[in-house]
Design a protein around this motif. Structure first.
Motif, mmCIF file in Angstrom:
data_model
loop_
_atom_site.group_PDB
_atom_site.id
_atom_site.type_symbol
_atom_site.label_atom_id
_atom_site.label_comp_id
_atom_site.label_asym_id
_atom_site.label_seq_id
_atom_site.Cartn_x
_atom_site.Cartn_y
_atom_site.Cartn_z
ATOM 1 N N TYR A 118 0.840 -1.199 0.000
ATOM 2 C CA TYR A 118 0.000 0.000 0.000
ATOM 3 C C TYR A 118 0.877 1.252 0.000
ATOM 4 O O TYR A 118 2.018 1.233 0.456
ATOM 5 C CB TYR A 118 -0.883 0.048 1.247
ATOM 6 C CG TYR A 118 -1.893 -1.064 1.386
ATOM 7 C CD1 TYR A 118 -3.233 -0.871 1.044
ATOM 8 C CD2 TYR A 118 -1.524 -2.311 1.883
ATOM 9 C CE1 TYR A 118 -4.174 -1.893 1.192
ATOM 10 C CE2 TYR A 118 -2.455 -3.342 2.029
ATOM 11 C CZ TYR A 118 -3.764 -3.118 1.684
ATOM 12 O OH TYR A 118 -4.687 -4.128 1.841
ATOM 13 N N ASP A 120 0.079 5.966 -0.509
ATOM 14 C CA ASP A 120 -0.918 7.033 -0.351
ATOM 15 C C ASP A 120 -1.116 7.808 -1.656
ATOM 16 O O ASP A 120 -0.880 9.010 -1.720
ATOM 17 C CB ASP A 120 -0.500 7.985 0.771
ATOM 18 C CG ASP A 120 0.893 8.565 0.558
ATOM 19 O OD1 ASP A 120 1.589 8.138 -0.391
ATOM 20 O OD2 ASP A 120 1.292 9.438 1.338
ATOM 21 N N LEU A 121 -1.575 7.122 -2.697
ATOM 22 C CA LEU A 121 -1.761 7.753 -3.998
ATOM 23 C C LEU A 121 -2.944 8.714 -4.008
ATOM 24 O O LEU A 121 -2.918 9.738 -4.681
ATOM 25 C CB LEU A 121 -1.961 6.685 -5.080
ATOM 26 C CG LEU A 121 -0.763 5.757 -5.352
ATOM 27 C CD1 LEU A 121 -1.163 4.665 -6.328
ATOM 28 C CD2 LEU A 121 0.411 6.555 -5.898
ATOM 29 N N LYS A 122 -3.999 8.400 -3.280
ATOM 30 C CA LYS A 122 -5.199 9.234 -3.287
ATOM 31 C C LYS A 122 -5.023 10.503 -2.475
ATOM 32 O O LYS A 122 -5.355 11.600 -2.926
ATOM 33 C CB LYS A 122 -6.392 8.432 -2.738
ATOM 34 C CG LYS A 122 -6.945 7.395 -3.691
ATOM 35 C CD LYS A 122 -8.203 6.764 -3.113
ATOM 36 C CE LYS A 122 -8.809 5.752 -4.078
ATOM 37 N NZ LYS A 122 -10.037 5.130 -3.512
ATOM 38 N N GLU A 123 -4.541 10.355 -1.260
ATOM 39 C CA GLU A 123 -4.418 11.489 -0.348
ATOM 40 C C GLU A 123 -3.121 11.362 0.444
ATOM 41 O O GLU A 123 -2.865 10.310 1.034
ATOM 42 C CB GLU A 123 -5.608 11.528 0.606
ATOM 43 C CG GLU A 123 -5.684 12.777 1.459
ATOM 44 C CD GLU A 123 -6.948 12.827 2.289
ATOM 45 O OE1 GLU A 123 -7.005 13.650 3.215
ATOM 46 O OE2 GLU A 123 -7.886 12.040 2.016
ATOM 47 N N ASP A 128 -4.037 4.292 1.080
ATOM 48 C CA ASP A 128 -5.119 3.912 0.169
ATOM 49 C C ASP A 128 -5.848 2.686 0.707
ATOM 50 O O ASP A 128 -5.258 1.830 1.376
ATOM 51 C CB ASP A 128 -4.563 3.599 -1.220
ATOM 52 C CG ASP A 128 -3.904 4.807 -1.872
ATOM 53 O OD1 ASP A 128 -4.273 5.944 -1.511
ATOM 54 O OD2 ASP A 128 -3.026 4.610 -2.722
ATOM 55 N N ASP A 129 -7.134 2.594 0.380
ATOM 56 C CA ASP A 129 -7.905 1.446 0.861
ATOM 57 C C ASP A 129 -7.620 0.183 0.056
ATOM 58 O O ASP A 129 -7.920 -0.919 0.495
ATOM 59 C CB ASP A 129 -9.405 1.752 0.842
ATOM 60 C CG ASP A 129 -9.887 2.178 -0.536
ATOM 61 O OD1 ASP A 129 -9.036 2.432 -1.410
ATOM 62 O OD2 ASP A 129 -11.111 2.270 -0.738
ATOM 63 N N LYS A 130 -6.993 0.347 -1.131
ATOM 64 C CA LYS A 130 -6.657 -0.813 -1.949
ATOM 65 C C LYS A 130 -5.150 -0.854 -2.196
ATOM 66 O O LYS A 130 -4.519 0.176 -2.381
ATOM 67 C CB LYS A 130 -7.394 -0.766 -3.287
ATOM 68 C CG LYS A 130 -8.905 -0.906 -3.169
ATOM 69 C CD LYS A 130 -9.558 -0.885 -4.544
ATOM 70 C CE LYS A 130 -11.083 -1.015 -4.428
ATOM 71 N NZ LYS A 130 -11.730 -0.964 -5.762
ATOM 72 N N SER A 166 1.419 3.899 -9.229
ATOM 73 C CA SER A 166 0.251 4.514 -9.845
ATOM 74 C C SER A 166 -0.214 3.697 -11.053
ATOM 75 O O SER A 166 -1.401 3.420 -11.219
ATOM 76 C CB SER A 166 0.585 5.943 -10.276
ATOM 77 O OG SER A 166 -0.528 6.545 -10.896
ATOM 78 N N LYS A 169 -1.718 0.352 -9.872
ATOM 79 C CA LYS A 169 -3.041 0.530 -9.274
ATOM 80 C C LYS A 169 -4.118 0.595 -10.353
ATOM 81 O O LYS A 169 -5.124 -0.133 -10.306
ATOM 82 C CB LYS A 169 -3.055 1.811 -8.438
ATOM 83 C CG LYS A 169 -4.454 2.255 -7.975
ATOM 84 C CD LYS A 169 -4.367 3.562 -7.228
ATOM 85 C CE LYS A 169 -5.727 4.211 -7.082
ATOM 86 N NZ LYS A 169 -6.694 3.383 -6.343
ATOM 87 N N TYR A 170 -3.910 1.470 -11.352
ATOM 88 C CA TYR A 170 -4.929 1.624 -12.389
ATOM 89 C C TYR A 170 -4.994 0.405 -13.313
ATOM 90 O O TYR A 170 -6.084 0.037 -13.787
ATOM 91 C CB TYR A 170 -4.666 2.904 -13.185
ATOM 92 C CG TYR A 170 -4.826 4.153 -12.345
ATOM 93 C CD1 TYR A 170 -6.022 4.401 -11.677
ATOM 94 C CD2 TYR A 170 -3.786 5.058 -12.174
ATOM 95 C CE1 TYR A 170 -6.181 5.520 -10.875
ATOM 96 C CE2 TYR A 170 -3.946 6.186 -11.381
ATOM 97 C CZ TYR A 170 -5.132 6.413 -10.733
ATOM 98 O OH TYR A 170 -5.279 7.520 -9.934
ATOM 99 N N GLU A 173 -7.099 -2.135 -11.486
ATOM 100 C CA GLU A 173 -8.518 -1.811 -11.513
ATOM 101 C C GLU A 173 -9.110 -2.042 -12.912
ATOM 102 O O GLU A 173 -10.240 -2.528 -13.051
ATOM 103 C CB GLU A 173 -8.725 -0.364 -11.069
ATOM 104 C CG GLU A 173 -8.386 -0.148 -9.591
ATOM 105 C CD GLU A 173 -8.517 1.299 -9.166
ATOM 106 O OE1 GLU A 173 -8.781 2.150 -10.044
ATOM 107 O OE2 GLU A 173 -8.337 1.582 -7.971
#
Length: 363
Positions: A118, A120-123, A128-130, A166, A169-170, A173
């Motif tokens: 894990y 902290d890409l989002k914030e 991150d939760d994922k 990054s 992650k994408y 998804e």
């Protein structure tokens, strides 16, 4: 020993020992500490690895993370460990709390088999939760080994990892979305293809009809890709074996029926040979291709390990109206599966591998 070899050696260790690991502490000692060591860190050097590092959370004092990987006296990777049988989905909140009060940029939640990374890409400073990377050490792919290698002491670079995190992650998804669409196509997905081949109105009955057609078309296309790659792999392997007289002799013996020619009741068909070539191409991922042989009988066609009748990988029952492939259970009994075409043989890859592992472990 290079990193790839060290990780694969650890994977073999996990498979062999896991059933004897009864506690979380044993999981740490047998699986997770060797993993940290494979990353190039000395688990007994407190300047590199701190076990049970304190992570005070607000008013809650004395909370401890299982391991903290250190660099320049600062934590760079927090590791929360669980017993190998535990479901990691039940424990990510614990790592999140530790991560949020630490200066570490990466968190790892693991049970010694599954490793979830894990950041902290989002914030910023909020985990991150994922995970951006999840690997099963018993089912590693080369690209995953390369991602793990970035955490090695010799290659560790925060910016480099964040850059790939990054993308990972994408990509993860997107793959999940694609998999969902392939398994259960949404109306929008179906219409995207149907409108390119059908000129009429997209009424519900038309969408329903094309939903099944799209699923079958996707499955057929994937099988075509797999077939082409397996044919290529076999061609390369046959080219290699041709260079050795001894190996070539073995290959020639394998691709010829081992039954007596005088026994007219046994006829090895081209379809059975095609099935054998598919199973051989699949199983070469587990064992040397020269170890995979076949024998024909009146009622079935066997694919064997080491040309040993006591080591069947699977059996083909092609002499009846409904065709079957039989996988082998832990009691060496046939488990029959009806098939419509040879492409269906790929569905039971895990069963072939488990059977091979069963024979190898017994030895």
């Amino acid at each position: 020993m290079d990193f790839k070899d060290a990780i694969k050696q650890l994977a073999d260790r996990v498979v062999k020992l896991k059933d004897n690991i009864q506690t979380e502490e044993a999981t740490k000692n047998a699986f997770i500490m060797p993993f940290i060591n494979a990353l190039g860190y000395d688990v007994f050097n407190p300047l590199e690895v701190i076990p049970e590092m304190t992570c005070d959370i607000g008013t809650k004092k004395g909370e401890k993370i299982d391991y903290a990987i250190m660099k320049d006296e600062q934590p760079i990777l927090l590791i929360e460990c669980k017993h190998w049988k535990q479901d990691l989905n039940l424990h990510d909140n614990q790592l999140l709390r530790y991560f949020n009060v630490s200066k570490a940029k990466f968190g790892l939640l693991t049970n010694g088999i599954i490793y979830r990374f894990y950041t902290d890409l989002k914030e910023p400073n909020i985990m991150d939760d994922k995970p951006f990377l999840e690997v099963d050490i018993t089912d590693l792919r080369d690209n995953q080994i390369e991602e793990l290698k970035k955490f090695h002491k010799s290659y560790f670079d925060i910016e480099n990892i964040l850059s790939s995190a990054s993308e990972l992650k994408y990509m993860g998804e997107l793959k999940a979305i694609i998999q969902n669409e392939f398994n259960s196509p949404s109306p929008e997905f179906v219409k995207m293809f149907a409108t390119q081949v059908y000129d009429g109105r997209m009424l519900q009955n038309v969408v329903d009809q094309f939903t099944e057609l799209v699923k079958r078309a996707i499955s057929s296309h994937i099988n075509d890709i797999i077939n082409e790659r397996l044919k290529g792999a076999l061609t390369v392997n046959e080219t290699k074996t041709d260079s050795s007289p001894k190996t070539n002799e073995v290959a020639a013996q394998q691709d010829q029926p081992t039954t007596q020619i005088s026994d007219s009741k046994i006829v090895t068909t081209e379809e059975e040979m095609d099935a054998y070539r598919i199973i051989k191409a699949i199983c070469r991922q587990k064992v040397e291709v020269s170890r995979i042989a076949f024998r024909d009988a009146q009622t079935y066609f066997s694919v064997l390990l080491d040309d040993n009748n006591r080591k069947p990988i699977c059996r083909m029952y092609f002499n009846t109206g409904t065709k079957y492939v039989a996988t082998i259970d832990e009691n060496k009994k046939d488990v029959k599966h009806s098939i419509e075409s040879l492409d269906d043989l790929y569905q039971y890859t895990d069963d072939y591998f488990k059977t091979i592992d069963m024979y190898e472990n017994k030895e």
